[in-house]
Design an enzyme around this catalytic site. Structure first.
Site, mmCIF file in Angstrom:
data_model
loop_
_atom_site.group_PDB
_atom_site.id
_atom_site.type_symbol
_atom_site.label_atom_id
_atom_site.label_comp_id
_atom_site.label_asym_id
_atom_site.label_seq_id
_atom_site.Cartn_x
_atom_site.Cartn_y
_atom_site.Cartn_z
ATOM 1 N N LYS A 257 22.290 -32.747 44.587
ATOM 2 C CA LYS A 257 21.091 -33.474 44.152
ATOM 3 C C LYS A 257 19.912 -32.520 43.915
ATOM 4 C CE LYS A 257 18.226 -35.667 47.061
ATOM 5 N NZ LYS A 257 16.991 -36.424 47.266
ATOM 6 N N LYS B 109 13.093 -31.497 46.019
ATOM 7 C CA LYS B 109 11.848 -30.718 45.999
ATOM 8 C C LYS B 109 11.878 -29.577 47.009
ATOM 9 C CE LYS B 109 9.338 -34.706 47.346
ATOM 10 N NZ LYS B 109 10.038 -35.388 48.434
ATOM 11 N N LYS C 176 20.277 -33.119 56.403
ATOM 12 C CA LYS C 176 19.064 -32.395 56.827
ATOM 13 C C LYS C 176 19.279 -31.648 58.139
ATOM 14 C CE LYS C 176 15.695 -34.236 53.808
ATOM 15 N NZ LYS C 176 14.402 -34.807 53.474
HETATM 16 N N1 AQP Z 1 17.475 -35.980 42.545
HETATM 17 C C1 AQP Z 1 16.990 -37.210 42.558
HETATM 18 N N2 AQP Z 1 17.335 -38.101 41.609
HETATM 19 C C2 AQP Z 1 16.833 -39.364 41.592
HETATM 20 N N3 AQP Z 1 15.961 -39.814 42.525
HETATM 21 C C3 AQP Z 1 15.588 -38.954 43.487
HETATM 22 N N4 AQP Z 1 14.750 -39.077 44.541
HETATM 23 C C4 AQP Z 1 14.697 -37.915 45.216
HETATM 24 N N5 AQP Z 1 15.502 -37.009 44.637
HETATM 25 C C5 AQP Z 1 16.069 -37.618 43.554
HETATM 26 C C6 AQP Z 1 13.998 -40.288 44.826
HETATM 27 O O1 AQP Z 1 12.631 -39.917 44.941
HETATM 28 C C7 AQP Z 1 12.009 -40.816 45.864
HETATM 29 C C8 AQP Z 1 11.186 -40.056 46.844
HETATM 30 O O2 AQP Z 1 12.010 -39.240 47.628
HETATM 31 P P1 AQP Z 1 11.461 -38.700 49.018
HETATM 32 O O3 AQP Z 1 10.316 -37.827 48.786
HETATM 33 O O4 AQP Z 1 11.201 -39.845 49.923
HETATM 34 O O5 AQP Z 1 12.621 -37.900 49.663
HETATM 35 P P2 AQP Z 1 14.000 -37.420 49.202
HETATM 36 O O6 AQP Z 1 14.842 -38.549 48.705
HETATM 37 O O7 AQP Z 1 14.565 -36.641 50.360
HETATM 38 O O8 AQP Z 1 13.611 -36.479 47.970
HETATM 39 P P3 AQP Z 1 13.744 -34.920 47.832
HETATM 40 O O9 AQP Z 1 13.163 -34.517 46.521
HETATM 41 O O10 AQP Z 1 15.178 -34.514 48.074
HETATM 42 O O11 AQP Z 1 12.797 -34.403 48.970
HETATM 43 P P4 AQP Z 1 13.075 -33.399 50.145
HETATM 44 O O12 AQP Z 1 13.638 -32.158 49.488
HETATM 45 O O13 AQP Z 1 11.736 -33.178 50.774
HETATM 46 O O14 AQP Z 1 14.049 -34.049 51.068
HETATM 47 C C9 AQP Z 1 13.112 -41.650 46.500
HETATM 48 O O15 AQP Z 1 13.134 -42.911 45.866
HETATM 49 C C10 AQP Z 1 14.353 -40.879 46.178
HETATM 50 O O16 AQP Z 1 15.484 -41.711 46.094
#
Ligand code: AQP
Length: 336
Positions: A200, A203, A118
């Site tokens: 990965k 969002k 990040k």
């Molecule tokens: N690609 C993924 N595959 C499986 N699990 C995923 N998670 C996120 N991306 C994947 C799981 O979703 C839960 C919530 O995630 P989060 O919102 O706490 O943050 P994150 O892991 O940083 O998810 P994002 O989508 O990548 O969000 P941004 O882009 O905002 O950083 C967690 O259980 C995570 O493991």
């Protein structure tokens, strides 16, 4: 009188309202939560405090907070059986986080891969909150004496750190926190981007074709899968170097329960086009009822606010118990 009451183990997890939720968020976390409903005490949070480690538009953050809660319920979680709430409504999260900041080491936070990733992605805003994000996550988990944390693989390093912080604190002050374990789903623990399958699915990806959102309409879902990056081979099979196909097979398994061998047999001699279409249609079919229920819930803000209030008062009660134990142990005065 016989006491048949069984003390259930605790589950805690959450999602940031930091964008439109993807099928990665769904398969890695929310979809799996329902199965714990009967056998565990489940606490699921919309982690808005975490979301502001990256700049958010205030109106959008507010809307996404409602949306994320609505998606929890639309995915099948019963608010009577699960404690559903918004993180900023329970001040104990931020309070414990301060204390635990003093028991987390700079060096260990510096090793967190999410912080490194990040920091690159948001190079102009490497704020202290981004750095201490895992401590807030540890506080979320430890406040509820959590035993199990269902998450995607990307969060496992943070769970390990949570265990280290809890063990360190327990060693100094005696048994205070339960030591949690991560729970990774069999299929869908790491869903990859459709545009760059070595990355990965997230969002916050700016390429909207890279991610399939839970609330995408049917045509968009099918179109995105049709355009998914694959390779020059034509046989549907899991193999090294076939990141795109491997990812589509993982997604198909997560939605259908089919094994790799079954998938390979189903698409024998049919080529990638057939397979991509089948994955797209399967995902669209599975998500359609979630979207219908989501739309119904979003039209009833009063209901969602009722769930938030009820959830935060249940969560606060539990969180306060742990927080006052921690305050007592570290030596803070607590006049009656
Ligand atoms: N690609 C993924 N595959 C499986 N699990 C995923 N998670 C996120 N991306 C994947 C799981 O979703 C839960 C919530 O995630 P989060 O919102 O706490 O943050 P994150 O892991 O940083 O998810 P994002 O989508 O990548 O969000 P941004 O882009 O905002 O950083 C967690 O259980 C995570 O493991």
């Amino acid at each position: 009188m016989e006491n048949n009451e069984v003390i259930k183990k605790k589950i805690f997890s959450g999602v940031q309202p930091s964008g439109k939720l993807t099928i990665g968020n769904y398969l890695g976390s929310i979809k799996n939560w329902k199965e714990f409903e009967e056998s565990y005490d489940c606490i699921y949070c919309v982690v808005d405090l975490h979301a502001i480690t990256v700049r958010q538009d205030p109106a959008e953050l507010r809307r996404r907070t409602y949306e994320t809660l609505a998606l929890y319920i639309a995915s099948g979680l019963d608010p009577e059986k699960n404690t559903l709430f918004v993180q900023s409504h329970v001040p104990a999260h931020a309070e414990l986080s301060w204390v635990l900041n003093c028991y987390a080491m700079h060096g260990e936070l510096n090793r967190m891969t999410q912080f490194k990733d990040k920091s690159k992605k948001y190079a102009s805003n490497i704020n202290a909150g981004l750095f201490t994000y895992p401590v807030l996550m540890a506080s979320d988990i430890l406040l509820y004496q959590t035993n199990l944390v269902p998450v995607g693989i990307d969060q496992m390093q943070h769970i390990e750190l949570t265990r280290d912080i809890a063990n360190r604190f327990n060693q100094v002050y005696g048994e205070t926190f339960a030591i949690p374990e991560g729970f990774i789903p069999k299929a869908g623990a790491k869903v990859m981007s459709l545009a760059e399958p070595e990355k990965k699915m997230s969002k916050s990806d700016t390429n909207t074709n890279a991610s399939v959102y839970i609330l995408d309409n049917r045509d968009d879902i099918i179109r995105k899968f049709k355009r998914a990056v694959t390779d020059s081979d034509t046989v549907v099979r899991r193999a090294e170097g076939k990141d795109g196909i491997n990812n589509l097979m993982t997604i198909y398994t997560a939605f259908t329960g089919k094994t790799d061998a079954e998938i390979e047999k189903e698409f024998e001699g049919l080529g990638y086009g057939h397979f991509k279409l089948a994955v797209g249609e399967t995902v669209a079919d599975a998500l359609a009822p979630v979207k219908t229920e989501f739309d119904r819930l979003m039209a009833d803000k009063a209901y969602l606010e009722g769930v938030m209030k009820d959830g935060s008062s249940r969560a606060s009660y539990l969180a306060r118990k742990t927080l006052s134990k921690v305050y007592r142990k570290v030596g803070f005065t607590q006049p009656k």
